[in-house]
Design a protein around this motif. Structure first.
Motif, PDB file in Angstrom:
ATOM      1  N   ASN A 255       0.819  -1.218   0.000  1.00 26.10           N
ATOM      2  CA  ASN A 255       0.000   0.000   0.000  1.00 26.10           C
ATOM      3  C   ASN A 255       0.845   1.258   0.000  1.00 26.10           C
ATOM      4  O   ASN A 255       0.521   2.228  -0.689  1.00 26.10           O
ATOM      5  CB  ASN A 255      -0.948   0.011   1.207  1.00 26.10           C
ATOM      6  N   ARG A 256       1.921   1.262   0.750  1.00 23.24           N
ATOM      7  CA  ARG A 256       2.790   2.445   0.783  1.00 23.24           C
ATOM      8  C   ARG A 256       3.491   2.650  -0.548  1.00 23.24           C
ATOM      9  O   ARG A 256       3.617   3.779  -1.018  1.00 23.24           O
ATOM     10  CB  ARG A 256       3.817   2.317   1.905  1.00 23.24           C
ATOM     11  N   ILE A 257       3.963   1.573  -1.146  1.00 21.05           N
ATOM     12  CA  ILE A 257       4.605   1.681  -2.458  1.00 21.05           C
ATOM     13  C   ILE A 257       3.594   2.188  -3.481  1.00 21.05           C
ATOM     14  O   ILE A 257       3.873   3.101  -4.264  1.00 21.05           O
ATOM     15  CB  ILE A 257       5.199   0.333  -2.893  1.00 21.05           C
ATOM     16  N   ARG A 258       2.407   1.608  -3.476  1.00 22.67           N
ATOM     17  CA  ARG A 258       1.365   2.009  -4.427  1.00 22.67           C
ATOM     18  C   ARG A 258       0.977   3.465  -4.229  1.00 22.67           C
ATOM     19  O   ARG A 258       0.880   4.231  -5.190  1.00 22.67           O
ATOM     20  CB  ARG A 258       0.146   1.113  -4.272  1.00 22.67           C
ATOM     21  N   ASN A 259       0.746   3.878  -2.991  1.00 18.61           N
ATOM     22  CA  ASN A 259       0.323   5.257  -2.729  1.00 18.61           C
ATOM     23  C   ASN A 259       1.398   6.267  -3.102  1.00 18.61           C
ATOM     24  O   ASN A 259       1.097   7.306  -3.694  1.00 18.61           O
ATOM     25  CB  ASN A 259      -0.078   5.432  -1.270  1.00 18.61           C
ATOM     26  N   ALA A 260       2.646   5.964  -2.780  1.00 17.84           N
ATOM     27  CA  ALA A 260       3.733   6.893  -3.100  1.00 17.84           C
ATOM     28  C   ALA A 260       3.895   7.048  -4.609  1.00 17.84           C
ATOM     29  O   ALA A 260       4.037   8.171  -5.120  1.00 17.84           O
ATOM     30  CB  ALA A 260       5.040   6.412  -2.477  1.00 17.84           C
ATOM     31  N   THR A 261       3.868   5.942  -5.329  1.00 17.94           N
ATOM     32  CA  THR A 261       4.046   6.035  -6.776  1.00 17.94           C
ATOM     33  C   THR A 261       2.829   6.668  -7.454  1.00 17.94           C
ATOM     34  O   THR A 261       2.984   7.378  -8.452  1.00 17.94           O
ATOM     35  CB  THR A 261       4.350   4.664  -7.405  1.00 17.94           C
ATOM     36  N   LEU A 262       1.639   6.456  -6.910  1.00 17.15           N
ATOM     37  CA  LEU A 262       0.456   7.111  -7.483  1.00 17.15           C
ATOM     38  C   LEU A 262       0.495   8.623  -7.275  1.00 17.15           C
ATOM     39  O   LEU A 262       0.093   9.383  -8.158  1.00 17.15           O
ATOM     40  CB  LEU A 262      -0.822   6.524  -6.897  1.00 17.15           C
TER      41      LEU A 262
END
Length: 86
Positions: free
Chosen positions: A10-17
């Motif tokens: 979730n953190r990887i996804r949110n940061a890249t989004l």
């Protein structure tokens, strides 16, 4: 802290989004191919980070290795397309 506690999907996804949203907004605002290319490379790096996360945290080394390999090829293709095939 361990890697698994810091870097979650979730953190990887949110940061890249968030980075992708910023890059695409700037690209749309200035109608700049440069920023569109940065957005594409952001997606490529995001795929690599998800592969690394699967490899380390998910304890699924075969799937993680496959994702890293395919994502690396995708990144290489995008870099070659950006640099040489304009």
């Amino acid at each position: 802290m361990k890697y698994a506690q810091i870097f979650t999907d979730n953190r990887i996804r949110n940061a890249t989004l968030v980075v992708l949203l910023i890059c695409m907004s700037i690209a749309w605002l200035f109608d700049s191919d440069y920023w569109y290319n940065i957005a594409v490379l952001t997606v490529s790096v995001s795929f690599i980070l998800h592969g690394v996360n699967d490899y380390i945290v998910g304890k699924n080394k075969i799937q993680g290795t496959g994702i890293i390999l395919v994502s690396g090829l995708f990144t290489l293709y995008n870099l070659l397309r950006i640099l040489f095939f304009k």
